[in-house]
Each structure stands twice: as structure tokens, then as C-alpha cells.
Design an enzyme around this catalytic site. Sequence first.
Site, PDB file in Angstrom:
ATOM      1  N   SER A 150       0.884   3.421   2.785  1.00 21.72           N
ATOM      2  CA  SER A 150      -0.191   3.544   2.091  1.00 21.72           C
ATOM      3  C   SER A 150      -1.269   2.977   2.919  1.00 21.72           C
ATOM      4  O   SER A 150      -1.036   1.783   3.660  1.00 21.72           O
ATOM      5  CB  SER A 150      -0.245   2.803   0.606  1.00 21.72           C
ATOM      6  OG  SER A 150      -1.451   2.803   0.192  1.00 21.72           O
ATOM      7  N   SER A 151      -2.590   3.489   2.890  1.00 20.19           N
ATOM      8  CA  SER A 151      -3.512   2.592   3.353  1.00 20.19           C
ATOM      9  C   SER A 151      -3.778   1.450   2.784  1.00 20.19           C
ATOM     10  O   SER A 151      -4.631   0.472   3.902  1.00 20.19           O
ATOM     11  CB  SER A 151      -4.870   3.602   3.363  1.00 20.19           C
ATOM     12  OG  SER A 151      -5.046   3.876   1.946  1.00 20.19           O
ATOM     13  N   CYS A 152      -3.521   0.887   1.891  1.00 19.07           N
ATOM     14  CA  CYS A 152      -3.622  -0.382   1.255  1.00 19.07           C
ATOM     15  C   CYS A 152      -3.059  -1.485   1.937  1.00 19.07           C
ATOM     16  O   CYS A 152      -2.961  -2.600   1.516  1.00 19.07           O
ATOM     17  CB  CYS A 152      -3.224  -0.523  -0.198  1.00 19.07           C
ATOM     18  SG  CYS A 152      -1.729  -0.396  -0.549  1.00 19.07           S
ATOM     19  N   TYR A 200       1.886  -4.408  -3.994  1.00 16.41           N
ATOM     20  CA  TYR A 200       2.365  -3.012  -3.507  1.00 16.41           C
ATOM     21  C   TYR A 200       2.110  -3.038  -2.068  1.00 16.41           C
ATOM     22  O   TYR A 200       3.290  -2.425  -1.423  1.00 16.41           O
ATOM     23  CB  TYR A 200       1.335  -2.092  -4.127  1.00 16.41           C
ATOM     24  CG  TYR A 200       1.495  -0.650  -3.905  1.00 16.41           C
ATOM     25  CD1 TYR A 200       2.760   0.201  -4.327  1.00 16.41           C
ATOM     26  CD2 TYR A 200       0.796  -0.093  -2.967  1.00 16.41           C
ATOM     27  CE1 TYR A 200       3.002   1.443  -3.798  1.00 16.41           C
ATOM     28  CE2 TYR A 200       1.229   1.373  -2.526  1.00 16.41           C
ATOM     29  CZ  TYR A 200       2.058   2.001  -3.087  1.00 16.41           C
ATOM     30  OH  TYR A 200       2.519   3.434  -2.473  1.00 16.41           O
ATOM     31  N   LYS A 211       5.297  -2.097   1.022  1.00 15.05           N
ATOM     32  CA  LYS A 211       5.040  -1.300   2.019  1.00 15.05           C
ATOM     33  C   LYS A 211       5.047  -1.941   3.205  1.00 15.05           C
ATOM     34  O   LYS A 211       5.706  -1.123   4.075  1.00 15.05           O
ATOM     35  CB  LYS A 211       3.577  -0.351   1.719  1.00 15.05           C
ATOM     36  CG  LYS A 211       3.668   0.442   0.352  1.00 15.05           C
ATOM     37  CD  LYS A 211       4.811   1.490   0.523  1.00 15.05           C
ATOM     38  CE  LYS A 211       4.760   2.439  -0.795  1.00 15.05           C
ATOM     39  NZ  LYS A 211       5.868   3.534  -0.421  1.00 15.05           N
ATOM     40  N   HIS A 218      -5.197   7.021 -10.201  1.00 13.59           N
ATOM     41  CA  HIS A 218      -6.205   6.693  -9.372  1.00 13.59           C
ATOM     42  C   HIS A 218      -7.632   7.132  -9.590  1.00 13.59           C
ATOM     43  O   HIS A 218      -7.672   7.975 -10.716  1.00 13.59           O
ATOM     44  CB  HIS A 218      -5.733   7.224  -7.991  1.00 13.59           C
ATOM     45  CG  HIS A 218      -4.350   6.506  -7.485  1.00 13.59           C
ATOM     46  ND1 HIS A 218      -2.990   7.012  -7.677  1.00 13.59           N
ATOM     47  CD2 HIS A 218      -4.426   5.438  -6.784  1.00 13.59           C
ATOM     48  CE1 HIS A 218      -2.351   6.178  -7.048  1.00 13.59           C
ATOM     49  NE2 HIS A 218      -2.936   5.271  -6.508  1.00 13.59           N
TER      50      HIS A 218
END
Length: 313
Positions: free
Chosen positions: A108-110, A137, A141, A180
Site C-alpha cells: 500500500s502507498s501508506c 497497517y 505491509k 475509504h
Amino acid sequence: MNKDSKIYVAGHNGMVGSAIVRKLKSDGYTNLLMKGSSELDLRRADDVNDFFSNNCPDYVFLAAAKVGGILSNDKYKADFLYDNLMIQNNVIHAAHVYKCEKLLFLGSSCIYPKYANQPITEDSLLTGLLEPTNEPYAVAKIAGIKLCQSFNFQYGTNFISAMPTNLFGPNDNYDLQNSHVLPALVRKFHEAKENRLSSVVVWGSGRPKREFLHVDDLAEACVYLMNNYNQDSIINIGTGEDISIKDLAVLIKDIVGYNGDIVFDQSKPDGTPRKLLNVDKITEEGWKAKISLKSGIISTYQEYINQLNDKAS
């Protein structure tokens, strides 16, 4: 991948997994392995090992994850960390033990620092502090990325990791407590139109900027990478374009046909100020997103209407 290769799509009922399945089927892949969470709990190592032992998949798309928006990420920190660690650890380990030819792990980009330079390049990983609201989260990842890379280093596996930006499209979650921002706004504006409300409240200031990728584009990128990308380093998947939450809200308002006002609740968190992925690497690999944000939202809204009609019938 050969058309008859055994391909396991973990998380095939979710938005990402179902899009990957649609893409694989449309491309003529015929030997797909799929088990829902009611049949196979990926958090249980013994169950995962039994599945891999009995089926021996050649390729694995690891799209299974516990996901949610800013509210659920901030509220259920332990669940997001534990569930995602267990899911990915079990599947990645089993893919090694049972000698899968290749695995694609979806991050994920997070994973990137809250204040990473924009657009965010892949080498920004672990160069700064994470956004606090979704840190558990993101940590899970990042652990998945490092686990794939460690298996590659120690055992010579071919486990690749791709980092998609914010996603939307068919099979999205429209629950206002867990969704989201994009699907939440679709639902808010639709309900406001139906109930003739004078205004819609949007969380935050509206200033943060976000990038949005249609999930069908992501699925195409995943299949492309599985067939063409074999590097140990992570790779971003995005559009290379972003939009402010304010402009996104206006766009969705217009598509839905709502005529009231937009009110920004600045007592609510904004999250990361900007999150735009640098997509130079995947562009050089030969892939580029095709679905525009506007056309994607139009089709997403139609799907949401169809869902409501199906429930009503």
C-alpha cells in the site's frame, strides 16, 4: 504464466482480488484456485499449509488483507496489525515451503513516510515517520515486503512486491464507518440527493491531495508484473496524478447530481497532506494506467446504484 498454470488469488472476494480474477479470466487463464475466508482462514498457519499442500499453486497473488479507511484504521489498530501480519506471513511462508514459482505481494502507498518527498519514489521506504492513523497497517505491509525480500535473499525465491495507490471501483466498501474517502463520498452525496439535504459534511479541510487508481487498472498491472517483473525491489502502481479532497468532492457531487452545499469539518483529521506516487519505474517497465478518474467514478456510481436496486428488489 501459462494459461493452465495453477494460480491462487488470495482474497478473491475483495475489491482487489475480484478484479484480478476478472482480468485473469478475460485473459484466458483457466486454472484459478480460490477459497473464501469462510472456507480458509488465512490467519491460521495449519489451514494455509494444508491448502498449499493439497493444491500446490504455481503462482500466488496475495491480495487478501484487512483494510479500511482512516476511522477504522485508527480505531482497530491491533486488528489491523495482527490480522495482516498473520495473513501475509502464512501465505508467503507456504509459498516458499511448497515451492511456488512466483508470488506477488500487494502492499500500500501508506508504507511511505508521512512527509515523503512528492511524488513518492520507491526508495523513500523507511526514510521517515509514518502517518499515525494507519501506522499499524503500514507496519504490517512493510513487514510483508521485508519478508518477501528476505526469502528471495536466503532461498532464491521470486517474490515481488507492488505498492498501489488509493483504489476505487467494483466491489468497493460503501460503509461510512469503514470505507475509504471516495466510496464514502459517493454514498454521502447520493443519500443527500435522495433525501434532499441542504449540505454534505466532508471530513477535514479538503486540502490534502490524493491519487486514485481504478481497481481494474490495478488488476491489469498485477497480471503484467507477474508476467514481466522479477526484481527484488518494490514497485509503485498509480496514475501519476492527484487531486485535492475538495476538488474530488466537487467532482463526485457533480457526477451524482447533488445540488446542495459542501461543508468541511476541520475538527476531523486530514491524514497525510499529500500522497502521490512516482510511477516512472512501472512506466519504464511498460505499463501505464488507462482509466480516467472521471470515467471511473461515473462507472463506480452506476455500480453503487445497481447495488442499491438489487437490495431493494
